[in-house]
Design a protein around this motif. Structure first.
Motif, PDB file in Angstrom:
ATOM      1  N   SER A   1      -9.520   3.692   5.848  1.00  0.00           N
ATOM      2  CA  SER A   1      -8.682   4.622   6.582  1.00  0.00           C
ATOM      3  C   SER A   1      -7.786   5.349   5.595  1.00  0.00           C
ATOM      4  CB  SER A   1      -7.813   3.870   7.598  1.00  0.00           C
ATOM      5  OG  SER A   1      -6.888   4.749   8.203  1.00  0.00           O
ATOM      6  N   PRO A   2      -7.541   6.630   5.832  1.00  0.00           N
ATOM      7  CA  PRO A   2      -6.583   7.327   4.975  1.00  0.00           C
ATOM      8  C   PRO A   2      -5.170   6.795   5.215  1.00  0.00           C
ATOM      9  CG  PRO A   2      -7.241   8.744   6.793  1.00  0.00           C
ATOM     10  CD  PRO A   2      -8.080   7.506   6.881  1.00  0.00           C
ATOM     11  N   VAL A   3      -4.347   6.915   4.196  1.00  0.00           N
ATOM     12  CA  VAL A   3      -2.919   6.621   4.320  1.00  0.00           C
ATOM     13  C   VAL A   3      -2.222   7.969   4.395  1.00  0.00           C
ATOM     14  CG1 VAL A   3      -0.914   5.560   3.234  1.00  0.00           C
ATOM     15  CG2 VAL A   3      -3.174   4.498   2.978  1.00  0.00           C
ATOM     16  N   PHE A   4      -1.495   8.184   5.467  1.00  0.00           N
ATOM     17  CA  PHE A   4      -0.828   9.463   5.678  1.00  0.00           C
ATOM     18  C   PHE A   4       0.590   9.429   5.120  1.00  0.00           C
ATOM     19  CE2 PHE A   4      -3.825   9.050   9.321  1.00  0.00           C
ATOM     20  CZ  PHE A   4      -4.725  10.016   8.901  1.00  0.00           C
ATOM     21  N   GLN A   5       1.103  10.586   4.716  1.00  0.00           N
ATOM     22  CA  GLN A   5       2.452  10.681   4.135  1.00  0.00           C
ATOM     23  C   GLN A   5       3.518  10.152   5.078  1.00  0.00           C
ATOM     24  OE1 GLN A   5       3.198  14.712   2.889  1.00  0.00           O
ATOM     25  NE2 GLN A   5       3.021  14.133   0.736  1.00  0.00           N
ATOM     26  N   ASN A   6       3.327  10.353   6.368  1.00  0.00           N
ATOM     27  CA  ASN A   6       4.355   9.932   7.330  1.00  0.00           C
ATOM     28  C   ASN A   6       4.102   8.526   7.885  1.00  0.00           C
ATOM     29  OD1 ASN A   6       2.108  10.666   8.817  1.00  0.00           O
ATOM     30  ND2 ASN A   6       3.270  11.591  10.483  1.00  0.00           N
ATOM     31  N   ASP A   7       3.160   7.779   7.303  1.00  0.00           N
ATOM     32  CA  ASP A   7       2.897   6.419   7.779  1.00  0.00           C
ATOM     33  C   ASP A   7       4.094   5.521   7.539  1.00  0.00           C
ATOM     34  OD1 ASP A   7       0.415   6.002   9.050  1.00  0.00           O
ATOM     35  OD2 ASP A   7      -0.662   6.119   7.147  1.00  0.00           O
ATOM     36  N   SER A   8       4.321   4.652   8.500  1.00  0.00           N
ATOM     37  CA  SER A   8       5.277   3.556   8.343  1.00  0.00           C
ATOM     38  C   SER A   8       4.468   2.284   8.185  1.00  0.00           C
ATOM     39  CB  SER A   8       6.169   3.444   9.585  1.00  0.00           C
ATOM     40  OG  SER A   8       5.390   3.058  10.711  1.00  0.00           O
ATOM     41  N   ILE A   9       5.139   1.202   7.865  1.00  0.00           N
ATOM     42  CA  ILE A   9       4.441  -0.083   7.787  1.00  0.00           C
ATOM     43  C   ILE A   9       3.753  -0.368   9.118  1.00  0.00           C
ATOM     44  CG2 ILE A   9       4.747  -2.582   7.545  1.00  0.00           C
ATOM     45  CD1 ILE A   9       7.070  -1.919   5.591  1.00  0.00           C
ATOM     46  N   ASP A  10       4.453  -0.133  10.208  1.00  0.00           N
ATOM     47  CA  ASP A  10       3.898  -0.439  11.532  1.00  0.00           C
ATOM     48  C   ASP A  10       2.718   0.459  11.891  1.00  0.00           C
ATOM     49  OD1 ASP A  10       5.648  -2.549  11.980  1.00  0.00           O
ATOM     50  OD2 ASP A  10       7.126  -1.280  12.998  1.00  0.00           O
ATOM     51  N   SER A  11       2.796   1.752  11.598  1.00  0.00           N
ATOM     52  CA  SER A  11       1.682   2.641  11.950  1.00  0.00           C
ATOM     53  C   SER A  11       0.445   2.303  11.116  1.00  0.00           C
ATOM     54  CB  SER A  11       2.069   4.109  11.778  1.00  0.00           C
ATOM     55  OG  SER A  11       2.309   4.440  10.423  1.00  0.00           O
ATOM     56  N   LEU A  12       0.651   1.981   9.858  1.00  0.00           N
ATOM     57  CA  LEU A  12      -0.461   1.609   8.990  1.00  0.00           C
ATOM     58  C   LEU A  12      -1.066   0.274   9.431  1.00  0.00           C
ATOM     59  CD1 LEU A  12      -2.075   2.557   6.565  1.00  0.00           C
ATOM     60  CD2 LEU A  12      -0.438   1.350   5.103  1.00  0.00           C
ATOM     61  N   LYS A  13      -0.209  -0.668   9.736  1.00  0.00           N
ATOM     62  CA  LYS A  13      -0.671  -1.984  10.200  1.00  0.00           C
ATOM     63  C   LYS A  13      -1.505  -1.834  11.471  1.00  0.00           C
ATOM     64  CE  LYS A  13       1.120  -6.378  11.899  1.00  0.00           C
ATOM     65  NZ  LYS A  13       2.319  -7.144  12.222  1.00  0.00           N
TER      66      LYS A  13
ATOM     67  N   VAL B   1       0.844  -1.199   0.000  1.00  0.00           N
ATOM     68  CA  VAL B   1       0.000   0.000   0.000  1.00  0.00           C
ATOM     69  C   VAL B   1       0.879   1.249   0.000  1.00  0.00           C
ATOM     70  CG1 VAL B   1      -1.611   1.357   1.406  1.00  0.00           C
ATOM     71  CG2 VAL B   1      -2.017  -1.082   1.055  1.00  0.00           C
ATOM     72  N   LEU B   2       1.880   1.267   0.873  1.00  0.00           N
ATOM     73  CA  LEU B   2       2.776   2.429   0.950  1.00  0.00           C
ATOM     74  C   LEU B   2       3.602   2.584  -0.321  1.00  0.00           C
ATOM     75  CD1 LEU B   2       3.976   2.086   4.656  1.00  0.00           C
ATOM     76  CD2 LEU B   2       2.381   3.784   3.730  1.00  0.00           C
ATOM     77  N   ASP B   3       4.151   1.480  -0.818  1.00  0.00           N
ATOM     78  CA  ASP B   3       4.980   1.536  -2.030  1.00  0.00           C
ATOM     79  C   ASP B   3       4.181   2.021  -3.244  1.00  0.00           C
ATOM     80  OD1 ASP B   3       7.152   0.650  -0.586  1.00  0.00           O
ATOM     81  OD2 ASP B   3       7.096  -1.406  -1.376  1.00  0.00           O
TER      82      ASP B   3
END
Length: 70
Positions: free
Chosen positions: A36-48, A6-8
């Motif tokens: 949920s929105p994906v934020f620019q500063n999200d990491s894999i862990d925060s998104l998970k 998702v982040l990539d």
């Protein structure tokens, strides 16, 4: 793994989907989706962590709806 993808991919939204179980992986009818929105500063862990919270909320909602319809 899914959160990294998702982040990539630069997705702006992600979430959780609850399906009825069938022989096909994630092939059953959708019972409930939460996003949920994906934020620019999200990491894999925060998104998970955020998506897992949504999954928990979704399962509780499904169980409550199921028991109220019995």
């Amino acid at each position: 793994f899914v959160h990294k993808r998702v982040l990539d991919a630069g997705h702006k939204v992600t979430g959780a989907t609850i399906h009825l179980v069938t022989k096909a992986v994630e092939g059953g009818p959708i019972l409930l989706q939460k996003s949920s929105p994906v934020f620019q500063n999200d990491s894999i862990d925060s998104l998970k962590e955020r998506v897992q919270k949504l999954e928990g909320e979704a399962f509780i909602e499904i169980i409550n709806n199921w028991s109220n319809n019995e």
